[in-house]
Every structure is written in C-alpha cells, then in structure tokens.
Design a protein around this motif. Structure first.
Motif, PDB file in Angstrom:
ATOM      1  N   GLU A 278      38.441  45.017  48.431  1.00 42.48           N
ATOM      2  CA  GLU A 278      38.553  45.930  49.567  1.00 42.48           C
ATOM      3  C   GLU A 278      37.409  46.946  49.541  1.00 42.48           C
ATOM      4  N   LEU A 279      37.082  47.445  50.702  1.00 42.90           N
ATOM      5  CA  LEU A 279      36.160  48.566  50.816  1.00 42.90           C
ATOM      6  C   LEU A 279      36.996  49.839  50.812  1.00 42.90           C
ATOM      7  N   LEU A 280      36.741  50.725  49.856  1.00 46.50           N
ATOM      8  CA  LEU A 280      37.472  51.977  49.723  1.00 46.50           C
ATOM      9  C   LEU A 280      36.578  53.124  50.163  1.00 46.50           C
ATOM     10  N   LEU A 281      37.039  53.903  51.135  1.00 45.73           N
ATOM     11  CA  LEU A 281      36.270  55.036  51.634  1.00 45.73           C
ATOM     12  C   LEU A 281      37.056  56.322  51.435  1.00 45.73           C
ATOM     13  N   ARG A 282      36.325  57.346  50.972  1.00 51.72           N
ATOM     14  CA  ARG A 282      36.948  58.648  50.712  1.00 51.72           C
ATOM     15  C   ARG A 282      35.964  59.741  51.105  1.00 51.72           C
ATOM     16  N   ASP A 283      36.429  60.699  51.894  1.00 48.43           N
ATOM     17  CA  ASP A 283      35.588  61.819  52.315  1.00 48.43           C
ATOM     18  C   ASP A 283      34.282  61.349  52.944  1.00 48.43           C
ATOM     19  N   GLY A 284      34.372  60.291  53.747  1.00 48.52           N
ATOM     20  CA  GLY A 284      33.209  59.819  54.483  1.00 48.52           C
ATOM     21  C   GLY A 284      32.205  59.026  53.681  1.00 48.52           C
ATOM     22  N   ALA A 285      32.596  58.557  52.492  1.00 49.16           N
ATOM     23  CA  ALA A 285      31.662  57.790  51.665  1.00 49.16           C
ATOM     24  C   ALA A 285      32.382  56.630  51.002  1.00 49.16           C
ATOM     25  N   ALA A 286      31.639  55.539  50.783  1.00 41.88           N
ATOM     26  CA  ALA A 286      32.199  54.379  50.100  1.00 41.88           C
ATOM     27  C   ALA A 286      32.340  54.668  48.614  1.00 41.88           C
ATOM     28  N   GLN A 287      33.448  54.224  48.031  1.00 41.42           N
ATOM     29  CA  GLN A 287      33.726  54.395  46.613  1.00 41.42           C
ATOM     30  C   GLN A 287      33.463  53.088  45.864  1.00 41.42           C
ATOM     31  N   PRO A 288      33.372  53.144  44.540  1.00 45.49           N
ATOM     32  CA  PRO A 288      33.196  51.903  43.776  1.00 45.49           C
ATOM     33  C   PRO A 288      34.320  50.918  44.087  1.00 45.49           C
ATOM     34  N   PRO A 289      33.991  49.638  44.223  1.00 44.83           N
ATOM     35  CA  PRO A 289      35.025  48.652  44.573  1.00 44.83           C
ATOM     36  C   PRO A 289      36.035  48.453  43.461  1.00 44.83           C
ATOM     37  N   LEU A 290      37.237  48.080  43.828  1.00 43.01           N
ATOM     38  CA  LEU A 290      38.254  47.724  42.840  1.00 43.01           C
ATOM     39  C   LEU A 290      37.899  46.379  42.221  1.00 43.01           C
ATOM     40  N   PRO A 291      38.397  46.106  41.012  1.00 39.43           N
ATOM     41  CA  PRO A 291      38.051  44.850  40.339  1.00 39.43           C
ATOM     42  C   PRO A 291      38.460  43.629  41.160  1.00 39.43           C
ATOM     43  N   THR A 292      37.606  42.613  41.155  1.00 39.15           N
ATOM     44  CA  THR A 292      37.902  41.361  41.837  1.00 39.15           C
ATOM     45  C   THR A 292      37.118  40.239  41.173  1.00 39.15           C
ATOM     46  N   PRO A 293      37.701  39.027  41.135  1.00 37.13           N
ATOM     47  CA  PRO A 293      39.100  38.726  41.451  1.00 37.13           C
ATOM     48  C   PRO A 293      39.982  39.059  40.260  1.00 37.13           C
ATOM     49  N   THR A 294      41.291  39.145  40.495  1.00 38.28           N
ATOM     50  CA  THR A 294      42.240  39.357  39.395  1.00 38.28           C
ATOM     51  C   THR A 294      43.112  38.127  39.180  1.00 38.28           C
ATOM     52  N   ALA A 295      42.904  37.106  40.006  1.00 37.00           N
ATOM     53  CA  ALA A 295      43.663  35.861  39.886  1.00 37.00           C
ATOM     54  C   ALA A 295      42.895  34.755  40.599  1.00 37.00           C
ATOM     55  N   LEU A 296      43.216  33.523  40.257  1.00 41.00           N
ATOM     56  CA  LEU A 296      42.627  32.388  40.947  1.00 41.00           C
ATOM     57  C   LEU A 296      43.204  32.294  42.360  1.00 41.00           C
ATOM     58  N   PRO A 297      42.487  31.625  43.268  1.00 39.83           N
ATOM     59  CA  PRO A 297      43.033  31.432  44.620  1.00 39.83           C
ATOM     60  C   PRO A 297      44.391  30.742  44.585  1.00 39.83           C
ATOM     61  N   LEU A 298      45.194  31.024  45.589  1.00 39.64           N
ATOM     62  CA  LEU A 298      46.514  30.412  45.704  1.00 39.64           C
ATOM     63  C   LEU A 298      46.369  28.897  45.831  1.00 39.64           C
ATOM     64  N   GLY A 299      47.117  28.190  45.001  1.00 43.13           N
ATOM     65  CA  GLY A 299      47.006  26.736  44.940  1.00 43.13           C
ATOM     66  C   GLY A 299      46.269  26.257  43.720  1.00 43.13           C
ATOM     67  N   LEU A 300      45.595  27.175  43.011  1.00 43.73           N
ATOM     68  CA  LEU A 300      44.804  26.800  41.833  1.00 43.73           C
ATOM     69  C   LEU A 300      45.259  27.510  40.563  1.00 43.73           C
ATOM     70  N   ALA A 301      46.385  28.210  40.603  1.00 38.29           N
ATOM     71  CA  ALA A 301      46.823  29.016  39.459  1.00 38.29           C
ATOM     72  C   ALA A 301      47.124  28.173  38.227  1.00 38.29           C
ATOM     73  N   HIS A 302      47.420  26.874  38.423  1.00 39.41           N
ATOM     74  CA  HIS A 302      47.731  26.008  37.281  1.00 39.41           C
ATOM     75  C   HIS A 302      46.523  25.809  36.372  1.00 39.41           C
ATOM     76  N   MET A 303      45.338  26.193  36.836  1.00 37.48           N
ATOM     77  CA  MET A 303      44.123  26.021  36.041  1.00 37.48           C
ATOM     78  C   MET A 303      43.944  27.149  35.029  1.00 37.48           C
ATOM     79  N   ARG A 304      44.834  28.141  35.062  1.00 38.05           N
ATOM     80  CA  ARG A 304      44.761  29.262  34.126  1.00 38.05           C
ATOM     81  C   ARG A 304      46.160  29.546  33.599  1.00 38.05           C
ATOM     82  N   THR A 305      46.259  29.831  32.291  1.00 38.78           N
ATOM     83  CA  THR A 305      47.582  30.023  31.686  1.00 38.78           C
ATOM     84  C   THR A 305      48.096  31.452  31.846  1.00 38.78           C
TER      85      THR A 305
END
Length: 393
Positions: A278-305
C-alpha cells in the motif's frame, strides 16, 4: 402554484409502486410544484466522463454533459450545488448522493433564482431521487441502459455485479475505489465491510483475463466474504481462499491484500499475498512502504510451510492508505516508460494538497492512468483509498 411538499409526496409514492422507467415522467409532472420549467436526473457513466439523462428509453438518450469543465460536472465532483443564471432561466444542479456514493446530478431549470426555502426543498427532492434510483435500480435496467455507453463484456458484467459501491463512509473512515477498463475488466476486484469497530478491506488481482479470470476472481471474493462472515481471522481467511483457489483452479493464483482496521485505535493489520505494498501518506507526504509480500499468492500457499505473515501498523489520525493493483504502476507510456510508484505517489500527494474530495481523487487518478496509456489499458487497473480521520475525543 408551487407546493414542494406535494412534490415530495408524489415522489415518495414511487417507492412502493413504480419502476425507474417512470421516474422521468414523475419528475416532469412535479416540476410545476417546484416552480420549475423541467427537472431531469442525470447519471454518471461507468467511465465517469459524462452525465447522461435518465429517460426510461435508451433510444432517446443523445445528449450528455461532460464532467470536466462544466457547472453540472462541478456539482458532481464537489458534491455541492452549482447554478448558472441565463437571460431567460436559471439552471441549478444538485448532486445525487446515496450516502457518499456519487450517482449523478439533478438538473432543475427554473424561471427565477430560488429563494432559500425552495432551494432547501430542491435539496430534499434530490436526496429522494437518489434514494429512488438506488433502491429501485435492481428491478429493471433503466440505470444500466443510461450508464453504459458501449456493450459490456460478460467478464466485466460478472465482476461489477459482485462489487460494493465505489464510495463508503463509516466510523470516521472513508473508502473510495475505482476499476478500469469499465467494460472489459475481468481479473481485479475489491471488497469492504464494517462490523462493529472493525473495517475489513481487501483487494484482489487474478492472473489472466476474460471470463476465466472473472470466475477465479468471483471465487476469491466470495470465499473472502464467507470467511469474514464465519468469523475467521486473517490467517484462516487467507488459508480458506487459498484452499478453494487451489482446489477449483489448480495452477492459477490471485495476489491480494487482506486487511483489517480498528476504527477506534487506528490499529491496521494485513496480509500481503504477493501484492504491491500500500501507499501510506501522512501529513501530505508518502511514508516508507509496509513490508511486502508477507505471503505467497492465494492458490500457491502449499509451496511454503510457514503460515502467512501479518504486518501490524498503527495509523495516525488523517492517514491515508492507497491499495492498488499492478495495472496502476505498470501502465506504460508510448515509449515504454512505467507510470511507477513515484508518479502515483506524486499524483495523490498533489491531489490531496488541492483538497480534492477522495472520490474525485480516485476518478482523476484512473483517468490519468488511461491517458498515460493513450486510452487503452494493457491490464486491469484498480485502486482503493482508505482514509482514517477520527473525531477528537
């Protein structure tokens, strides 16, 4: 003789007995009761380019009013009444709003400038017309005939019928979304809901396009709703969608953001399944992005334990989050240059600095993306803006 109360009573009678095809005639009949020459409901088209008269007969719709650069369009974009005084009459445009969703405008042609009492009565009439359009639209196709300016592909028909309204406000939180190409989208979708003090919001981007992608998107969207309504947490919601995508569409996948916001504390939690941050904006300025990705795409989760990761972040009052699909940032100019995150961030920051309403920011954003690709999107482009502005305690 003017009798605004009788005009309102006549329109109220349509709530129980009539279809929207009859609304244009009812507005014409009530015009004299409002000291008006004529009254017309104008609806915004799917691309949010122009306002078209609701006539009840699509073959009669020939003229429209463009949104950009007109008084009627200004009433739509600002959600405030506008007026034009002509030599022989006065044109008044009032926004048609269902909650915060912009449906169009009510055009009223008057013999003279309305006094305060009549203006207030016309505002009530506009609110009632918006309610009639929203509540009766599903019993016929008058609204769809008016809003569609070209045939809609089946994949897009399926997706649009799944989506909530583009605008929503509750608990000091607003959501505004856009989706393009309007008549040919198939792989993108968004959803939201408020339960108590929790706002649930999700954005999906399905691999592929057309009817196959729309079927997969529909499955992911409705599995998400089912999990939410069963009370599952974010982790189990992710697992449920992943399971159904893998079982029903082996080898396919969906990237997504699945998020929750505590509208009391601003506590934001989300799973980013192979999706842009996501793009996070605060006080009229962009903030550092949140971590991504935190999981595999839906349908591929079986590839990670290990289980999907959940990012937690506390918003501050006035913060804005922009969720978007890669069709936004990966749109390309004629020479192949990506629109990119910096242009997206600069656009939103500038629009907010000009105090544009959130829904108008999103409308102008999608038109900017379409213009950047010279009118033809290579991929579905979807975005949802979330703003948290709690009232001082």
């Amino acid at each position: 003789m003017a009798d605004p109360l009788q005009a309102v009573q006549r329109l109220l009678g349509l709530r129980q007995l009539s279809l929207l095809d009859e609304l244009p005639t009812a507005l014409s009949d009530t015009a004299p009761l409002l000291d008006a020459i004529d009254v017309t409901a104008l609806l915004v088209d799917y691309e949010q380019i122009a306002l078209w008269p609701l006539t009840g007969d699509i073959s009669r719709v020939t003229d429209s009013i463009r949104i950009n650069g007109t008084d009627a369009g200004r009433a739509f974009t600002s959600t405030r009444a506008t007026q034009h005084d002509g030599p022989e009459d006065v044109l008044l445009w009032l926004p048609l709003l269902h909650a915060t969703q912009r449906l169009g405008v009510l055009q009223v042609r008057l013999k003279a400038e309305p006094d305060q009492e009549l203006h207030q009565a016309l505002t009530v009439v506009a609110a009632l017309v918006a309610e009639l359009i929203s509540s009766r639209r599903f019993y016929g196709d008058a609204v769809e005939h008016t809003r569609r300016r070209m045939p809609m592909q089946l994949a897009a028909e399926i997706i649009w019928n799944q989506l909530p309204p583009l605008s929503f406000t509750a608990h000091d939180t607003t959501i505004n979304a856009v989706l393009e190409p309007s008549y040919d989208v198939g792989g993108d979708a968004f959803d939201y809901a408020v339960n108590g003090t929790t706002l649930h919001v999700a954005l999906f981007d399905t691999v592929g396009h057309g009817i196959t992608a729309s079927a997969l998107t529909t499955l992911a969207l409705n599995t998400y709703r089912n999990a939410r309504r069963c009370g599952l947490d974010l982790t189990d919601t992710y697992r449920s969608i992943d399971k159904w995508v893998r079982n029903q569409h082996p080898g396919a996948f969906v990237t997504a953001v699945l998020a929750e916001l505590d509208t009391t504390t601003g506590h934001y939690r989300r799973i980013c399944a192979g999706h842009p941050a996501e793009l996070l904006l605060r006080d009229g300025a962009a903030q550092p992005p949140l971590p991504t990705p935190t999981a595999l795409p839906l349908g591929l989760a079986h590839m990670r334990t290990r289980p999907p990761g959940i990012t937690a972040h506390t918003l501050q009052p006035g913060d804005t989050l922009l969720l978007y699909t890669d069709g936004i940032t990966e749109s390309r100019s004629a020479d192949g240059e990506l629109f990119g995150l910096h242009r997206l961030s600069d656009f939103v920051v500038s629009a907010m600095a000009h105090h544009l309403p959130p829904a108008e920011i999103m409308r102008q954003l999608i038109h900017t993306i379409i213009s950047y690709e010279h009118g033809e999107l290579r991929d579905d482009a979807t975005a949802a803006m979330l703003q948290w502005q709690p009232l001082p305690q």
